[in-house]
Write a protein that holds these residues in place. Structure first.
Motif, PDB file in Angstrom:
ATOM      1  N   TYR A 155       0.847  -1.193   0.000  1.00  0.00           N
ATOM      2  CA  TYR A 155       0.000   0.000   0.000  1.00  0.00           C
ATOM      3  C   TYR A 155       0.883   1.244   0.000  1.00  0.00           C
ATOM      4  CZ  TYR A 155      -3.704  -3.189   1.598  1.00  0.00           C
ATOM      5  OH  TYR A 155      -4.607  -4.214   1.724  1.00  0.00           O
ATOM      6  N   SER A 156       0.349   2.317  -0.586  1.00  0.00           N
ATOM      7  CA  SER A 156       1.012   3.629  -0.516  1.00  0.00           C
ATOM      8  C   SER A 156      -0.055   4.718  -0.395  1.00  0.00           C
ATOM      9  CB  SER A 156       1.867   3.886  -1.762  1.00  0.00           C
ATOM     10  OG  SER A 156       2.910   2.963  -1.862  1.00  0.00           O
ATOM     11  N   GLN A 157       0.319   5.809   0.282  1.00  0.00           N
ATOM     12  CA  GLN A 157      -0.537   6.992   0.393  1.00  0.00           C
ATOM     13  C   GLN A 157       0.283   8.208   0.007  1.00  0.00           C
ATOM     14  OE1 GLN A 157      -1.343   6.369   4.562  1.00  0.00           O
ATOM     15  NE2 GLN A 157      -3.477   5.774   4.150  1.00  0.00           N
ATOM     16  N   ALA A 158      -0.346   9.156  -0.690  1.00  0.00           N
ATOM     17  CA  ALA A 158       0.429  10.312  -1.151  1.00  0.00           C
ATOM     18  C   ALA A 158      -0.470  11.511  -1.384  1.00  0.00           C
ATOM     19  CB  ALA A 158       1.185   9.952  -2.430  1.00  0.00           C
ATOM     20  N   ASN A 159       0.149  12.705  -1.243  1.00  0.00           N
ATOM     21  CA  ASN A 159      -0.464  13.978  -1.639  1.00  0.00           C
ATOM     22  C   ASN A 159       0.503  14.687  -2.571  1.00  0.00           C
ATOM     23  OD1 ASN A 159      -2.828  13.691  -0.104  1.00  0.00           O
ATOM     24  ND2 ASN A 159      -1.783  14.453   1.733  1.00  0.00           N
ATOM     25  N   LEU A 160      -0.048  15.242  -3.654  1.00  0.00           N
ATOM     26  CA  LEU A 160       0.757  15.936  -4.642  1.00  0.00           C
ATOM     27  C   LEU A 160       0.618  17.444  -4.446  1.00  0.00           C
ATOM     28  CD1 LEU A 160       2.484  15.845  -7.290  1.00  0.00           C
ATOM     29  CD2 LEU A 160       0.297  15.956  -8.529  1.00  0.00           C
ATOM     30  N   TYR A 161       1.738  18.157  -4.504  1.00  0.00           N
ATOM     31  CA  TYR A 161       1.752  19.610  -4.368  1.00  0.00           C
ATOM     32  C   TYR A 161       2.068  20.240  -5.726  1.00  0.00           C
ATOM     33  CZ  TYR A 161       1.402  19.239   0.668  1.00  0.00           C
ATOM     34  OH  TYR A 161       0.939  18.984   1.936  1.00  0.00           O
ATOM     35  N   THR A 162       1.211  21.177  -6.107  1.00  0.00           N
ATOM     36  CA  THR A 162       1.386  21.879  -7.385  1.00  0.00           C
ATOM     37  C   THR A 162       1.398  23.383  -7.151  1.00  0.00           C
ATOM     38  OG1 THR A 162      -0.966  22.095  -7.905  1.00  0.00           O
ATOM     39  CG2 THR A 162       0.110  20.014  -8.534  1.00  0.00           C
ATOM     40  N   GLY A 163       1.690  24.116  -8.216  1.00  0.00           N
ATOM     41  CA  GLY A 163       1.729  25.566  -8.113  1.00  0.00           C
ATOM     42  C   GLY A 163       0.357  26.196  -8.076  1.00  0.00           C
ATOM     43  N   SER A 164      -0.687  25.430  -8.352  1.00  0.00           N
ATOM     44  CA  SER A 164      -2.043  25.985  -8.342  1.00  0.00           C
ATOM     45  C   SER A 164      -2.821  25.519  -7.132  1.00  0.00           C
ATOM     46  CB  SER A 164      -2.772  25.586  -9.631  1.00  0.00           C
ATOM     47  OG  SER A 164      -2.771  24.167  -9.779  1.00  0.00           O
ATOM     48  N   SER A 165      -2.750  24.229  -6.785  1.00  0.00           N
ATOM     49  CA  SER A 165      -3.532  23.739  -5.639  1.00  0.00           C
ATOM     50  C   SER A 165      -2.884  24.107  -4.318  1.00  0.00           C
ATOM     51  CB  SER A 165      -3.680  22.215  -5.742  1.00  0.00           C
ATOM     52  OG  SER A 165      -2.397  21.593  -5.724  1.00  0.00           O
ATOM     53  N   ASN A 166      -1.561  24.107  -4.271  1.00  0.00           N
ATOM     54  CA  ASN A 166      -0.833  24.486  -3.063  1.00  0.00           C
ATOM     55  C   ASN A 166       0.315  25.398  -3.474  1.00  0.00           C
ATOM     56  OD1 ASN A 166      -1.566  21.299  -2.822  1.00  0.00           O
ATOM     57  ND2 ASN A 166      -2.050  22.403  -0.910  1.00  0.00           N
ATOM     58  N   PRO A 167       0.018  26.647  -3.817  1.00  0.00           N
ATOM     59  CA  PRO A 167       1.066  27.507  -4.382  1.00  0.00           C
ATOM     60  C   PRO A 167       2.177  27.774  -3.384  1.00  0.00           C
ATOM     61  CG  PRO A 167      -0.918  28.766  -3.936  1.00  0.00           C
ATOM     62  CD  PRO A 167      -1.291  27.343  -3.734  1.00  0.00           C
ATOM     63  N   PRO A 168       3.448  27.733  -3.836  1.00  0.00           N
ATOM     64  CA  PRO A 168       4.581  28.013  -2.954  1.00  0.00           C
ATOM     65  C   PRO A 168       4.824  29.507  -2.846  1.00  0.00           C
ATOM     66  CG  PRO A 168       5.364  27.460  -5.137  1.00  0.00           C
ATOM     67  CD  PRO A 168       3.859  27.341  -5.189  1.00  0.00           C
ATOM     68  N   LEU A 169       5.681  29.860  -1.925  1.00  0.00           N
ATOM     69  CA  LEU A 169       6.141  31.241  -1.784  1.00  0.00           C
ATOM     70  C   LEU A 169       7.425  31.385  -2.598  1.00  0.00           C
ATOM     71  CD1 LEU A 169       5.972  34.058  -0.483  1.00  0.00           C
ATOM     72  CD2 LEU A 169       7.294  33.109   1.448  1.00  0.00           C
ATOM     73  N   VAL A 175      12.170  29.008  -3.665  1.00  0.00           N
ATOM     74  CA  VAL A 175      10.789  28.515  -3.788  1.00  0.00           C
ATOM     75  C   VAL A 175      10.502  27.728  -2.522  1.00  0.00           C
ATOM     76  CG1 VAL A 175       9.143  27.234  -5.185  1.00  0.00           C
ATOM     77  CG2 VAL A 175      11.087  28.383  -6.287  1.00  0.00           C
ATOM     78  N   ASN A 176       9.463  28.166  -1.759  1.00  0.00           N
ATOM     79  CA  ASN A 176       9.215  27.604  -0.429  1.00  0.00           C
ATOM     80  C   ASN A 176       7.797  27.071  -0.382  1.00  0.00           C
ATOM     81  OD1 ASN A 176       8.775  27.125   2.316  1.00  0.00           O
ATOM     82  ND2 ASN A 176      10.184  28.765   2.912  1.00  0.00           N
ATOM     83  N   TRP A 177       7.698  25.720  -0.227  1.00  0.00           N
ATOM     84  CA  TRP A 177       6.402  25.091  -0.060  1.00  0.00           C
ATOM     85  C   TRP A 177       6.155  24.812   1.410  1.00  0.00           C
ATOM     86  CZ3 TRP A 177       7.537  23.865  -5.311  1.00  0.00           C
ATOM     87  CH2 TRP A 177       6.425  23.886  -6.170  1.00  0.00           C
ATOM     88  N   THR A 178       4.930  25.026   1.815  1.00  0.00           N
ATOM     89  CA  THR A 178       4.506  24.595   3.146  1.00  0.00           C
ATOM     90  C   THR A 178       3.754  23.275   2.978  1.00  0.00           C
ATOM     91  OG1 THR A 178       4.320  26.862   3.938  1.00  0.00           O
ATOM     92  CG2 THR A 178       3.131  25.157   5.170  1.00  0.00           C
ATOM     93  N   LEU A 179       4.319  22.202   3.540  1.00  0.00           N
ATOM     94  CA  LEU A 179       3.780  20.852   3.360  1.00  0.00           C
ATOM     95  C   LEU A 179       3.069  20.399   4.624  1.00  0.00           C
ATOM     96  CD1 LEU A 179       6.896  19.180   1.686  1.00  0.00           C
ATOM     97  CD2 LEU A 179       5.011  20.387   0.576  1.00  0.00           C
ATOM     98  N   THR A 180       1.932  19.756   4.448  1.00  0.00           N
ATOM     99  CA  THR A 180       1.222  19.127   5.566  1.00  0.00           C
ATOM    100  C   THR A 180       1.630  17.665   5.620  1.00  0.00           C
ATOM    101  OG1 THR A 180      -0.655  20.617   5.320  1.00  0.00           O
ATOM    102  CG2 THR A 180      -1.022  18.545   6.505  1.00  0.00           C
ATOM    103  N   ILE A 181       2.046  17.208   6.774  1.00  0.00           N
ATOM    104  CA  ILE A 181       2.488  15.826   6.939  1.00  0.00           C
ATOM    105  C   ILE A 181       1.409  15.071   7.710  1.00  0.00           C
ATOM    106  CG2 ILE A 181       4.366  14.327   7.684  1.00  0.00           C
ATOM    107  CD1 ILE A 181       5.200  16.416   5.649  1.00  0.00           C
ATOM    108  N   PRO A 182       0.498  14.355   7.014  1.00  0.00           N
ATOM    109  CA  PRO A 182      -0.542  13.620   7.736  1.00  0.00           C
ATOM    110  C   PRO A 182       0.022  12.365   8.391  1.00  0.00           C
ATOM    111  CG  PRO A 182      -1.129  14.051   5.426  1.00  0.00           C
ATOM    112  CD  PRO A 182       0.334  14.286   5.570  1.00  0.00           C
ATOM    113  N   GLN A 183      -0.768  11.810   9.272  1.00  0.00           N
ATOM    114  CA  GLN A 183      -0.430  10.525   9.875  1.00  0.00           C
ATOM    115  C   GLN A 183      -0.715   9.425   8.857  1.00  0.00           C
ATOM    116  OE1 GLN A 183      -2.595   9.744  13.417  1.00  0.00           O
ATOM    117  NE2 GLN A 183      -1.813   7.660  13.678  1.00  0.00           N
ATOM    118  N   PHE A 184       0.156   8.416   8.774  1.00  0.00           N
ATOM    119  CA  PHE A 184      -0.091   7.299   7.850  1.00  0.00           C
ATOM    120  C   PHE A 184      -0.999   6.267   8.516  1.00  0.00           C
ATOM    121  CE2 PHE A 184       3.786   6.332  10.196  1.00  0.00           C
ATOM    122  CZ  PHE A 184       3.547   5.060  10.680  1.00  0.00           C
TER     123      PHE A 184
END
Length: 891
Positions: free
Chosen positions: A47-61, A110-119
């Protein structure tokens, strides 16, 4: 959505060979060869779980603003949606320096703020930050990434400064901030690409099932026999991407879908082709709009032993959870048994005679090419159908081989084993492969029964009948040859055919000779032929074609060609200056073909070896048969072919079982063809039949498929002896030029053949060359009868000892010899001289006795009988003398 970074991390993090999981014993062969249980560890999943970060859904600074002077910042579409196979905008970016910027130093952050959920996926143990980061460093530039929790550095900065491409090796660390600094001395060309930024949790592989539970089944594709279908079930598949967590500040309990991507990663052996995957009853791969999250195949010949398909199950379960579901995987591999061939003596054929040894050649090629040898090895079962009484047993193999079995020696009680096709099958099973192959072969046999035989003048006539199987089916139109040999004689008699068409301008073959016309398996046939160049002013090249033919002659496209030219391996040219050239062809029947080694007797040991073309009907090395060779010699001037070619047919050879060698070749019949009832009649008429100590006459037959007689013992028509028993009357001493009579007594030892011969008397010795003293022609000796030959001649005029030899050209040489002693006086005169003196004395004595004792006259006469009057005793016979060697009649 799909991310190759996630898939690559899955593969790199858990790339494991199935060879570490399963021993060979974990996959026992099924009793049903069409439905075999495979290894439960052939397929694994995670099994794998993932979240993808993009410039539109989660724009970086981005600091400073993009596209400062001399630089370029642009968004890229580096990720594909799994729902519709389209690219996701702003899923990556590229920064590069396009021209010299202002002299002051600068950097792009380029600075992304990432949310780290529990697996919460099964066997997952951590959460990772995954990304792609690569580019090119020029002078005065560098690229850096780092990961912070607030102001605390979780991942210290990693900076690439070496000129050229970066990174030098795969990066598995976790970034959050991407920083590309520069100064005022850098050159254009610096670039950095960032993409596929993900937060993911990846689980460890799970076996598809645990023995003794079966979840991997293999069977042959009924619509495509060259393909094997694998059916694998992954049971109890569950996941839930909904999490209840406490959000700060305020420690608020919140339930939400924290994971956008929930993946099932399926690992399977290299060599397998996954054609369909179902989640319960829903097709999730393939031929759908949805595409895999990742699909990675290992290259054959590498250490990589597993391929990967990662599926975004979220596309098919909008509710965000599944429980106790089943994933069914349909995959295919090639049928591992690529070839099944039936062999006789190593030669491919599907026609066999009763009692033959059949070889089953199996070519097995496991599909799991990158696995260990133990994983590729399996059990091979070869099966013959009933009622063939052939016992087999399983064997362990990887690539197959040749497996030999003995066929029944006869056609069975009712002939049910012959005149029909049989199907032999082979099944290979391992934990990962299945191979199934079958082949047809046919058993039949020719039987011969001899119905009569008669002997003629130096000839034999044999009648018989050929039948198939148990004798009920008539063998019509079958070709056969009758042979006569002298068994037990190690010295062979060469047999020659002479050329009938002699060229006055071009090269031609003047004769062809079989040195040993009767031979057996493992022994070569020696054939000699002579090439003549009638025009010694023209230097020719040549090609010689040696073609094998069945009696008839019947060609079957089996030949070999040798080129005779300056610089060839034989070193035998030019023809004209060397006179006639005699070549030796050494011919050996083997399981890999008919091998021919050509030498020139003048330049031996130089030689050239080649193998005949396979032909349309093979020469089987373990099968007795009759055959011959057609030789074609073509003259060439340089590379230009001259016509016509020279042709010659060799005598017919007899290839026999080992029980009939060594033997001396005597004669062969013309081609025999059975009539519609299978009957035949053949005559061997040749004086070569004479002088055989152990004459054996036998038949060799072969039908159009190659079926022959069961064995040589049943093909023997008769045995006999054609030796002539020879004695002579002794001849006493004779005087010069005296008339002498030589007497020869002959007895025919044959029970069949009437021997008709010519008897010659030769004398030689005491300095005299052999001379013919007399000849008796047309001497006929019926079987078992005797004849006496008397020849009168004048004794030599020179005193001495001579040898008298009786010889017959039909018999092949001398019959017997005796000594002739020539003296000055006859032997009886030498005795009579002293006898005459005795008579005179006797008369005187007699007179004396007559005066004194008249009554004793009779007694006196008896006592005084001269010795010379004693009766002559009959001459004694010399013992026989016989030579079994003879010269071949050139005719």
């Amino acid at each position: 959505m799909i991310s190759s970074a996630l898939g690559g991390a899955i593969l790199q993090s858990h790339y494991d060979s199935y060879s570490l999981h399963v021993p060979m014993s974990a996959a026992p062969a099924s009793l049903d060869p069409l439905n075999v249980t495979g290894s439960p560890n052939a397929f694994n999943y995670s099994y794998s779980q993932a979240n993808l970060y993009t410039g539109s859904s989660n724009p970086p600074l981005i600091l400073p603003a993009p596209n400062a002077t001399g630089t370029q910042f642009r968004w890229l579409s580096t990720v594909t949606r799994t729902t519709d196979n389209t690219l996701i905008p702003t899923s990556g970016f590229r920064f590069n320096i396009t021209s010299p910027p202002p002299p002051s130093q600068g950097k792009q952050v380029v600075n992304w703020t990432l949310t780290i959920p529990q697996f919460n996926c099964k066997t997952c143990t951590s959460v990772q930050v995954i990304f792609d980061f690569f580019g090119n460093i020029t002078r005065g530039t560098n690229a850096t990434y780092a990961l912070f929790n607030g102001t605390q550095a979780i991942q210290p900065s990693v900076t690439f400064t070496a000129l050229g491409e970066f990174p030098p090796a795969a990066t598995v660390s976790c970034p959050e901030i991407f920083c590309i600094p520069w100064n005022g001395t850098e050159l254009p060309g610096m670039s950095a690409d960032v993409g596929e930024i993900e937060v993911a949790s990846i689980g460890d592989p799970i076996p598809s099932c645990v023995a003794p539970v079966s979840c991997h089944f293999m069977q042959q594709d009924q619509s495509n026999s060259s393909s094997i279908i694998h059916n694998t079930n992954l049971s109890s598949v569950s996941y839930n991407n909904t999490l209840t967590t406490h959000v700060q500040p305020g420690n608020v309990s919140t339930t939400r879908l924290w994971w956008d991507i929930e993946a099932i990663n399926i690992y399977y052996p290299v060599g397998y082709n996954v054609t369909q995957i179902k989640l319960d009853n829903t097709i999730v791969y393939h031929a759908l709009p949805e595409v895999p999250l990742e699909k990675d195949h290992c290259a054959p010949g590498t250490a990589c032993a597993e391929s990967l398909i990662a599926l975004n199950i979220t596309d098919f379960t909008p509710s965000g959870a599944i429980h106790n579901s089943t994933i069914t995987i349909i995959s295919t591999t090639p049928n591992s048994i690529r070839q099944l061939t039936t062999l006789s003596g190593g030669v491919p054929t599907r026609f066999f005679t009763s009692g033959d040894q059949i070889g089953i050649k199996i070519l097995n090629n496991p599909s799991v090419v990158n696995a260990s040898i133990s994983q590729q090895t399996g059990q091979l079962n070869i099966t013959f159908p009933q009622p063939l009484p052939i016992q087999t047993s399983p064997t362990t193999t990887l690539s197959g081989g040749v497996f030999s079995f003995n066929l029944p020696s006869d056609c069975g009680f009712n002939g049910e084993l012959c005149a029909r096709d049989w199907n032999v099958s082979a099944v290979f099973t391992s934990g990962f492969d299945l191979g199934i192959k079958s082949g047809l072969f046919r058993i039949d046999s020719l039987q011969v029964s001899f119905t009569g035989s008669t002997g003629g003048d130096n000839a034999l006539s044999i009648q018989g009948r050929l039948t198939y199987g148990n004798g009920t089916k008539k063998a019509s139109g079958v070709n056969a040859t009758m042979f006569a040999i002298d068994t037990g004689t190690p010295v062979n008699t060469p047999v020659t055919n002479n050329q009938t068409k002699i060229s006055s301008t071009l090269l031609y073959i003047s004769n062809v000779t079989l040195v040993n016309g009767v031979f057996t398996q493992g022994q070569p046939l020696i054939m000699l032929f002579t090439v003549v160049d009638p025009d010694r002013t023209q230097l020719y090249n040549a090609t010689i074609i040696i073609e094998h033919e069945w009696p008839g002659p019947q060609p079957h496209n089996m030949s070999v060609t040798f080129s005779l030219h300056p610089g060839d391996p034989l070193g035998d040219l030019p023809f004209g200056t060397s006179g006639p050239q005699t070549y030796k062809a050494t011919i050996l029947f083997t399981g890999t073909g008919v091998q021919v080694t050509l030498t020139n007797l003048r330049t031996s040991p130089n030689s050239e070896t080649s193998t005949m073309t396979p032909g349309t009907s093979p020469v089987v090395p373990n099968r007795p048969h009759a055959g011959l060779f057609n030789l074609t010699l073509t003259s060439k001037i340089g590379n230009t072919t001259e016509t016509p070619s020279s042709f010659i047919i060799s005598p017919t050879y007899a290839y026999v079982s080992s029980s009939l060698v060594p033997s001396r070749y005597l004669s062969a019949s013309n081609l025999i063809v059975t009539d519609p009832n299978g009957n035949f009649s053949a005559t061997i008429s040749s004086h070569f039949l004479l002088g055989a100590k152990n004459l054996v006459v036998f038949l060799l037959a072969r039908d159009a498929t190659g079926i022959g007689l069961v064995n040589n013992l049943s093909s023997i028509a008769l045995t006999d002896s054609t030796i002539l028993l020879s004695t002579t009357d002794s001849i006493g001493a004779v005087v010069k030029d005296q008339t002498v009579t030589a007497t020869l007594h002959l007895t025919n030892n044959s029970t069949k053949i009437t021997e008709v011969i010519t008897v010659n008397l030769f004398i030689q010795g005491n300095g005299m060359l052999p001379q013919t003293l007399g000849t008796k022609t047309g001497l006929t000796l019926p079987p078992g009868e005797s004849r006496t030959v008397t020849l009168t001649f004048l004794a030599p005029s020179t005193v001495g000892s001579y040898t008298l030899t009786f010889s017959s050209p039909e018999y092949g040489g001398p019959l017997t010899s005796q000594t002739l002693q020539v003296t000055i006086l006859q032997s009886n005169l030498q005795i009579l001289i002293p006898a005459a003196i005795g008579v005179v004395a006797a008369i005187i004595i007699l007179g004396f006795y007559l005066v004194r004792r008249q009554p004793e006259t009779a007694e006196t006469e008896e006592r005084t009988k001269p010795a010379g009057s004693k009766p002559k005793t009959p001459g004694t016979r010399n013992p026989p003398s016989k030579s079994l060697t003879r010269s071949q009649d050139p005719g």
